[in-house]
Design an enzyme around this catalytic site. Sequence first.
Site, PDB file in Angstrom:
ATOM      1  N   LYS A 241      59.086  21.981  57.778  1.00  0.00           N
ATOM      2  CA  LYS A 241      58.402  23.134  58.361  1.00  0.00           C
ATOM      3  C   LYS A 241      58.970  23.438  59.746  1.00  0.00           C
ATOM      4  CE  LYS A 241      53.826  22.310  56.278  1.00  0.00           C
ATOM      5  NZ  LYS A 241      53.727  23.533  55.484  1.00  0.00           N
ATOM      6  N   ARG A 315      50.145  19.651  45.578  1.00  0.00           N
ATOM      7  CA  ARG A 315      49.930  19.790  44.133  1.00  0.00           C
ATOM      8  C   ARG A 315      50.545  18.619  43.367  1.00  0.00           C
ATOM      9  NH1 ARG A 315      53.132  25.411  44.102  1.00  0.00           N
ATOM     10  NH2 ARG A 315      52.176  25.388  46.173  1.00  0.00           N
TER      11      ARG A 315
HETATM   12  N1  BES Z   1      49.668  22.014  53.614  1.00  0.00           N
HETATM   13  C1  BES Z   1      50.433  23.163  53.259  1.00  0.00           C
HETATM   14  C2  BES Z   1      49.594  24.414  53.097  1.00  0.00           C
HETATM   15  C3  BES Z   1      48.969  24.996  54.312  1.00  0.00           C
HETATM   16  C4  BES Z   1      49.757  25.507  55.336  1.00  0.00           C
HETATM   17  C5  BES Z   1      47.615  25.131  54.375  1.00  0.00           C
HETATM   18  C6  BES Z   1      49.155  26.082  56.417  1.00  0.00           C
HETATM   19  C7  BES Z   1      47.023  25.718  55.446  1.00  0.00           C
HETATM   20  C8  BES Z   1      47.801  26.178  56.477  1.00  0.00           C
HETATM   21  C9  BES Z   1      51.126  22.931  51.932  1.00  0.00           C
HETATM   22  O1  BES Z   1      51.519  21.637  51.662  1.00  0.00           O
HETATM   23  C10 BES Z   1      52.352  23.783  51.949  1.00  0.00           C
HETATM   24  O2  BES Z   1      53.224  23.500  52.721  1.00  0.00           O
HETATM   25  N2  BES Z   1      52.375  24.809  51.111  1.00  0.00           N
HETATM   26  C11 BES Z   1      53.473  25.721  51.036  1.00  0.00           C
HETATM   27  C12 BES Z   1      53.837  25.870  49.594  1.00  0.00           C
HETATM   28  C13 BES Z   1      55.161  26.572  49.377  1.00  0.00           C
HETATM   29  C14 BES Z   1      56.301  25.667  49.789  1.00  0.00           C
HETATM   30  C15 BES Z   1      55.274  26.941  47.916  1.00  0.00           C
HETATM   31  C16 BES Z   1      53.003  27.043  51.626  1.00  0.00           C
HETATM   32  O3  BES Z   1      51.874  27.442  51.390  1.00  0.00           O
HETATM   33  O4  BES Z   1      53.807  27.654  52.326  1.00  0.00           O
HETATM   34 MN    MN Z   2      53.450  21.197  52.444  1.00  0.00          MN
END
Ligand code: BES
Ligand code: MN
Length: 461
Positions: A241, A315
């Site tokens: 990230k 997931r």
């Molecule tokens: N933990 C994050 C989701 C998240 C991010 C929740 C910010 C609340 C605030 C999750 O693990 C994630 O990184 N999801 C990605 C999925 C994508 C790579 C398909 C997302 O939502 O960008």
């Molecule tokens: Mn993530």
Amino acid sequence: MDKIIVAAAADARSLALVTPDTLAAWTAALPEATRRWLDGAGFEGKPGDLALLPDGDARERVAAVLVFADDFSPDDFWRLAGLPVRLPPGDWAIATALAPAAATRVATAWGIGGYQFTRYRKAARASARLVMPAAADGAAVERAVEANGFVRDLVNTPAQDMGPGELAEAARAMAAELGMTCRIVTGADLLAEGHRLIHAVGRAASRPPRLIDLSWGDPSHPKVTLIGKGVCFDSGGLDLKGADGMKLMKKDMGGAAHVLGLARMVVRAGLRLRLRVLVPAVENAVSGDAFRPLDIVTSRKGMTVEIGNTDAEGRLILADALDLASTDQPGLIIDMATLTGAARVALGPDLAAAFCNDEAVAAALARHAAAEADPVWRLPLWKPYRSMLDSKAADINNVGSGPMGGAITAALFMQEFVGSGISWIHFDIYAWNASARPGRPEGAAAQAVRALFALLAERAA
Ligand code: BES
Ligand code: MN
Ligand code: ZN
């Protein structure tokens, strides 16, 4: 934390709760001088207005009045929750007669609004205390407030002090306190039990992954299994990230905290359920041993999963937990997870997204969410989008092929691991309040826990 709700207090100041409908009658009964005081203080009598005034019976004392709508709306709940930090510290008693449901709601909101995170410094100020209203269900209030604080303490604690080990210890301590059985599988032992996805996500971290497994209740009672996403920090893995996206990721174990808090309420209320709680606890970190984009991992279920993105880790760990949960055929599985940014784009921070494969359960959930002022909004398990998860080389990819419908494709991915015939609710929550509002300081937020407790209480009855 000091008690915010007390059974009795010698010299509590009196708080009137009036609604736009009862305002005129309340005002008419005041001494003329007090009416002029309120006028001068700019008290208009709109919902949310709060004023301090001289106590009618004892002029040297302060009293207060809050206008609330009494409409069971979330807005009203947070107006009441704002009181412990808007009122001067000390003891307060509600001077207005309240029906039992309203009294319980007022006290619950007060207790939740009085929460402060004090692990690393003293409270900024003391929360005003409430004398439990006579009509309130005191045990219900105490349970809801205690669980709320438990959830928020876990989420607010930095990842440094809340890794997979600390989360497992918190669960173990809770199990010992409440008489639940507790089993924790750690590190490479996860592989022997088939949890290759949990292991793949967590193995790069110096703090090894865990699967926490709690059980409680008479095995002959209806079975409910709760599953919480316990990503203690989500760096994104090799699909790292950026700084802004990573900043809040200590809260990525919010789902785990939520289901543990909900379990506390269920056990302390003694609901006639057989409860199981599964928490895969990992840190999604980067190292030479990190799982990689386009790795293919065989899930516990046997389905092969191609890793389209290592940042879609929640997931993956939940998939193995859902498969394990399905082995004892519970009547209902509920999972909670801070799963996607897409759910936040769709619903914003305050509405918990819920996906459900059972119409009757979904209807009951909506009813309890409204009654508890604990909002939940349903999103669809839209089957035609399943093809977005098709992989070139494995049974399924962990991310959708395009940028759209991300909360739905995440839910569809997880649905693949839910055993047939099992009712299932999947929550995609934020677990955070980004800027301070009355009753809601910046930091962790517990969402849908009270609504879910009501749903489970009804199921157990
Ligand atoms: N933990 C994050 C989701 C998240 C991010 C929740 C910010 C609340 C605030 C999750 O693990 C994630 O990184 N999801 C990605 C999925 C994508 C790579 C398909 C997302 O939502 O960008
Ligand atoms: Mn993530
Ligand atoms: Zn995550």
